[in-house]
Enzyme design. Sequence first.
Site, PDB file in Angstrom:
ATOM      1  CD  GLU A  12      34.055  48.592  -0.032  1.00  0.00           C
ATOM      2  OE1 GLU A  12      33.544  47.860   1.002  1.00  0.00           O
ATOM      3  OE2 GLU A  12      34.585  47.771  -0.669  1.00  0.00           O
ATOM      4  CG  HIS A  13      32.824  53.538   3.053  1.00  0.00           C
ATOM      5  ND1 HIS A  13      33.130  53.713   4.164  1.00  0.00           N
ATOM      6  CD2 HIS A  13      33.896  53.153   2.362  1.00  0.00           C
ATOM      7  CE1 HIS A  13      34.480  53.390   4.742  1.00  0.00           C
ATOM      8  NE2 HIS A  13      34.888  53.193   3.306  1.00  0.00           N
ATOM      9  CG  ASP A  15      27.612  48.413   5.518  1.00  0.00           C
ATOM     10  OD1 ASP A  15      28.255  49.669   5.474  1.00  0.00           O
ATOM     11  OD2 ASP A  15      28.402  47.652   5.850  1.00  0.00           O
ATOM     12  N   GLY A 100      43.533  43.041   9.263  1.00  0.00           N
ATOM     13  CA  GLY A 100      43.913  44.116   8.490  1.00  0.00           C
ATOM     14  C   GLY A 100      44.006  44.571   7.268  1.00  0.00           C
ATOM     15  CB  SER A 106      36.458  42.462  12.857  1.00  0.00           C
ATOM     16  OG  SER A 106      35.938  42.979  11.811  1.00  0.00           O
ATOM     17  CG  ASP A 150      32.025  43.723   7.124  1.00  0.00           C
ATOM     18  OD1 ASP A 150      31.832  43.771   5.688  1.00  0.00           O
ATOM     19  OD2 ASP A 150      32.868  44.403   7.497  1.00  0.00           O
ATOM     20  CE1 TYR A 199      33.389  51.658   7.846  1.00  0.00           C
ATOM     21  CE2 TYR A 199      32.113  52.267   9.781  1.00  0.00           C
ATOM     22  CZ  TYR A 199      32.255  51.732   8.575  1.00  0.00           C
ATOM     23  OH  TYR A 199      31.119  50.888   8.265  1.00  0.00           O
TER      24      TYR A 199
HETATM   25  C1  GLA Z   1      33.955  47.819   6.771  1.00  0.00           C
HETATM   26  C2  GLA Z   1      32.478  47.855   7.569  1.00  0.00           C
HETATM   27  C3  GLA Z   1      31.537  47.632   6.809  1.00  0.00           C
HETATM   28  C4  GLA Z   1      31.317  48.517   5.620  1.00  0.00           C
HETATM   29  C5  GLA Z   1      32.673  48.414   4.915  1.00  0.00           C
HETATM   30  C6  GLA Z   1      32.908  49.633   3.994  1.00  0.00           C
HETATM   31  O1  GLA Z   1      34.452  46.739   6.387  1.00  0.00           O
HETATM   32  O2  GLA Z   1      32.947  46.530   8.682  1.00  0.00           O
HETATM   33  O3  GLA Z   1      30.225  47.666   7.400  1.00  0.00           O
HETATM   34  O4  GLA Z   1      30.850  49.706   5.902  1.00  0.00           O
HETATM   35  O5  GLA Z   1      33.715  48.841   5.842  1.00  0.00           O
HETATM   36  O6  GLA Z   1      32.006  49.298   2.645  1.00  0.00           O
END
Ligand code: GLA
Length: 368
Positions: A12-13, A15, A100, A106, A150, A199
Amino acid sequence: MVAPGRVNLIGEHTDYNEGFVLPIAVDRYLCVAARGRSDRTVKIVAADFNDSDEFGLDNVQRDEQANWRNYPRGVAWVIQQNGIELKGIDAVVASDIPIGAGLSSSAAIEVGFALTFLHFVQVDVPRPTLAQWCQLAEHKFAGVQCGIMDQMIVLLGKENHALLLDCRDLSHQLVPLPSGIVFVVADTGVPRSLAASEYNIRRRQCEEAVRWLSETLGRPIRSLRDVTIEELGQVFNEMPEPIRRRARHVVTENNRVLDFQQAMREGALKRAGYLLLASHASLRDDYEVSCRELDAMVNALMSVDGVYGARLTGAGFGGACLAMVREEALPKVLEEVPKRYAEELGQNAPEPNLFAVRVSGGAWIESL
Ligand code: GLA
């Protein structure tokens, strides 16, 4: 056109720090039903919102009134920026991907419309390229500086596999998932209100950490991907807050992704569960993207026998947790966890929503 939701198993976080991620596509879908038009007008009905949109392809602009409209508009804009002239369509879009909750509705709407638009001009774009285009649409039209995870998983997912993706060069491998387990999404019922602004702040802090580390370590560093735990350890005490904890999360999380995918291949479920919990702790304490409800949900999940591990999934700041559960324990989890979540939070606890997901394939076109 059918595009799945996604759940990130771990990573997570990482990418947007050119690191590793391990998402799955899940059996919640967004569908776009469309027919071609002979002009350059796009008409869309969003069945779930009781809303509609109409725009011309000659001058695609952001819409300030309804955010969902910026996704189809954004992808129409980006495809044409890449030299492909689109044709108008009439479309209806509907989805059962919760919005959400961290399942990336998205990316599904971006990919859904990108494939639909391209279908009507019969142009094939390689899927990793299309993922990058959709990402750019989100940056420019939805205002979130998201990474590439994503869009890649929505386009490249495979049934019963996770996608190990190196976000530096988009190289990827499918990782077979062991039998006997099921992944559960546990939506806290708290919408991710701060997600976009916080973010973008996290993203900037990582860039700051890269600058500081390049200077201090005396070598060019392109992203946090290039830093080892040992190197970070050497300078950790001098490094300013909060960027040192942000960096520590990213560096350790990258290692957890690689360990976790190995554990999946070996069927080492306890080890995998432990890595999920370690990821959550790091997101909570170092990256600071958890919240009371996400922490309470992880506790509630872990209090039931047969749950190997759990953590927040997606951007954080509300949304959902992911849990890895022994198959036979699923009924108990679905029954017990909402009660324990309410106990953890006391009065005014939001209504959670728990469901098991099946690992789906990536987006596909169905022609009638
Ligand atoms: C959101 C972003 C992704 C990624 C996650 C956190 O989903 O769209 O690109 O950064 O947060 O891992």
